[in-house]
Design an enzyme around this catalytic site. Structure first.
Site, PDB file in Angstrom:
ATOM      1  N   GLY A  41      -9.704 -44.066  44.570  1.00 51.39           N
ATOM      2  CA  GLY A  41      -9.611 -42.811  43.952  1.00 51.39           C
ATOM      3  C   GLY A  41      -8.706 -43.059  42.490  1.00 51.39           C
ATOM      4  O   GLY A  41      -8.612 -44.142  42.430  1.00 51.39           O
ATOM      5  N   TYR A 112     -20.306 -38.682  48.227  1.00 49.03           N
ATOM      6  CA  TYR A 112     -18.659 -38.523  48.695  1.00 49.03           C
ATOM      7  C   TYR A 112     -18.813 -37.923  49.916  1.00 49.03           C
ATOM      8  O   TYR A 112     -19.463 -37.111  50.490  1.00 49.03           O
ATOM      9  CB  TYR A 112     -17.491 -37.495  47.801  1.00 49.03           C
ATOM     10  CG  TYR A 112     -17.684 -38.250  46.336  1.00 49.03           C
ATOM     11  CD1 TYR A 112     -16.415 -39.608  46.485  1.00 49.03           C
ATOM     12  CD2 TYR A 112     -18.088 -38.060  45.536  1.00 49.03           C
ATOM     13  CE1 TYR A 112     -15.892 -39.669  45.572  1.00 49.03           C
ATOM     14  CE2 TYR A 112     -18.084 -38.281  44.431  1.00 49.03           C
ATOM     15  CZ  TYR A 112     -16.851 -38.879  44.231  1.00 49.03           C
ATOM     16  OH  TYR A 112     -16.543 -39.493  43.032  1.00 49.03           O
ATOM     17  N   ASN A 174     -10.081 -35.825  33.368  1.00 51.64           N
ATOM     18  CA  ASN A 174     -10.599 -36.639  35.238  1.00 51.64           C
ATOM     19  C   ASN A 174     -11.685 -35.277  35.991  1.00 51.64           C
ATOM     20  O   ASN A 174     -11.704 -35.374  37.118  1.00 51.64           O
ATOM     21  CB  ASN A 174     -10.363 -37.306  35.673  1.00 51.64           C
ATOM     22  CG  ASN A 174     -10.147 -38.456  36.240  1.00 51.64           C
ATOM     23  OD1 ASN A 174     -11.518 -38.746  36.795  1.00 51.64           O
ATOM     24  ND2 ASN A 174      -9.110 -39.318  36.297  1.00 51.64           N
ATOM     25  N   ALA A 266     -13.481 -46.830  34.651  1.00 47.03           N
ATOM     26  CA  ALA A 266     -12.892 -47.030  33.102  1.00 47.03           C
ATOM     27  C   ALA A 266     -11.643 -46.254  32.499  1.00 47.03           C
ATOM     28  O   ALA A 266     -10.761 -46.969  31.431  1.00 47.03           O
ATOM     29  CB  ALA A 266     -14.468 -47.078  31.751  1.00 47.03           C
ATOM     30  N   ASP A 268      -9.272 -44.442  33.982  1.00 50.24           N
ATOM     31  CA  ASP A 268      -7.968 -44.625  34.968  1.00 50.24           C
ATOM     32  C   ASP A 268      -7.422 -46.432  34.126  1.00 50.24           C
ATOM     33  O   ASP A 268      -6.848 -46.287  34.148  1.00 50.24           O
ATOM     34  CB  ASP A 268      -8.464 -45.042  36.697  1.00 50.24           C
ATOM     35  CG  ASP A 268      -8.918 -43.750  36.603  1.00 50.24           C
ATOM     36  OD1 ASP A 268      -8.526 -42.593  36.373  1.00 50.24           O
ATOM     37  OD2 ASP A 268      -9.767 -44.126  37.631  1.00 50.24           O
ATOM     38  N   ASP A 304     -13.679 -50.004  41.763  1.00 47.45           N
ATOM     39  CA  ASP A 304     -12.825 -49.211  40.639  1.00 47.45           C
ATOM     40  C   ASP A 304     -11.475 -49.744  40.212  1.00 47.45           C
ATOM     41  O   ASP A 304     -10.952 -49.656  38.701  1.00 47.45           O
ATOM     42  CB  ASP A 304     -12.322 -48.178  40.917  1.00 47.45           C
ATOM     43  CG  ASP A 304     -13.808 -47.644  41.888  1.00 47.45           C
ATOM     44  OD1 ASP A 304     -15.308 -47.448  41.350  1.00 47.45           O
ATOM     45  OD2 ASP A 304     -13.489 -45.965  41.923  1.00 47.45           O
TER      46      ASP A 304
END
Length: 317
Positions: A41, A112, A174, A266, A268, A304
């Site tokens: 997330g 997803y 985003n 990246a 984030d 992530d």
């Protein structure tokens, strides 16, 4: 559950977390037989990165009363993230995603399973005045804005309240076009949200989509004219370009890496570097250098948030 002695937080953020299953074998995701389980997330990645650097971070969300929800809460505990304002929703499930393994630095395929998730039912009812007021900074992302109309309203309400209380706000667009009704709606809503922010952190292509301008300076001016204090535009292997309301501008070189493993996360990581450094009182170029450094670490690992460093791993910057 993590709590802080005086109830004060450095940063609070809002978003959806999902269980993520990363294929162990490269190739067609349908053919993969074994997976590694992680939490994923955009806003959670930023919360984890900031917490690893020693900041006191609160994360606001909803998870289902299910295995994935318990897994996410366990990850929050492990990272030392305050989750007093994470609701356990008995009506709706926690979302999850499947992610392919890539070996040549290309973007992985991500599927997803989030429609109707607990987090998509976030609303203004999830706003706790005292909790948000205990933080000095709010970080928002366009992912939580895209999840549902009610989640978008929560973000707008929170941004308005935090700005009125003199808190600093960062915003990473985003973009997730597939989650919006239309590109026009996405552009309108995210640009409205960006107006509340002090620091806006778009990627170069995102800036083009959101503003219609192609040059970094024109993209920056679009937001600076709306009252934003600084715009930092991620320009890929060129690093990042910035401009402030005071007219300071420039390019900060990227940190090149030999082996790009997984590009997800990246941006984030970049946000973690910029936000943490600015909250420490560093200059914007210093903050961008840290953002580039953490972003370069994030793309060298699968997952992530695995590459997000502790303060000790970050070293001197």
């Amino acid at each position: 559950m993590t709590t802080h002695q005086n109830g004060t937080l450095d940063v609070v953020t809002i978003g959806e977390a999902m269980a993520m299953f990363v294929a162990r074998e490269a190739g067609d995701l349908a053919a993969a037989e074994t997976f590694i389980k992680r939490a994923a997330g955009a806003e959670l990645n930023v919360a984890i990165g900031l917490a690893r650097l020693g900041l006191k971070v609160g994360w606001v969300s909803r998870v289902g009363d299910d295995t994935f929800g318990r897994f996410i809460c366990h990850q929050l505990d492990k990272e030392g993230i305050d989750h007093r304002q994470v609701s356990i929703d008995k009506r709706y499930p926690t979302g999850f995603q499947l992610k392919s393994k890539v070996e040549v630095g290309s973007d992985p395929l991500v599927e997803y399973f989030r429609k109707g998730s607990a987090a998509s039912h976030l609303s203004v009812d999830d706003f706790d005045h005292d909790y948000f007021g205990s933080a000095r900074h709010l970080h928002l992302s366009g992912v939580a804005a895209a999840v549902s109309d009610s989640s978008l309203e929560l973000l707008k309400h929170t941004a308005k309240e935090m700005r009125a209380r003199g808190k600093s706000i960062s915003f990473d667009p985003n973009l997730r076009p597939v989650l919006w009704r239309s590109e026009d709606d996405m552009r309108k809503q995210l640009n409205q949200l960006a107006e509340y922010a002090d620091w806006v952190l778009p990627g170069e292509n995102e800036g083009v989509i959101l503003t219609g301008h192609r040059q970094p300076e024109a993209i920056a001016d679009f937001y600076l004219d709306k009252g934003v204090k600084a715009v930092v535009i991620k320009t890929g292997c060129d690093g990042a370009w910035f401009k402030t309301a005071g007219g300071e501008k420039g390019q900060v070189e990227a940190i090149l890496v030999d082996n790009v493993v997984d590009t997800v996360g990246a941006g984030d990581g970049f946000a973690v570097g910029v936000i943490s450094a600015l909250l420490e009182g560093k200059t914007l170029p210093q903050a961008i250098r840290r953002g580039n450094k953490i972003g370069s670490l994030a793309i060298q690992v699968i997952g992530d948030s695995e590459g997000l460093p502790t303060r000790q791993q970050l070293g001197d910057d």
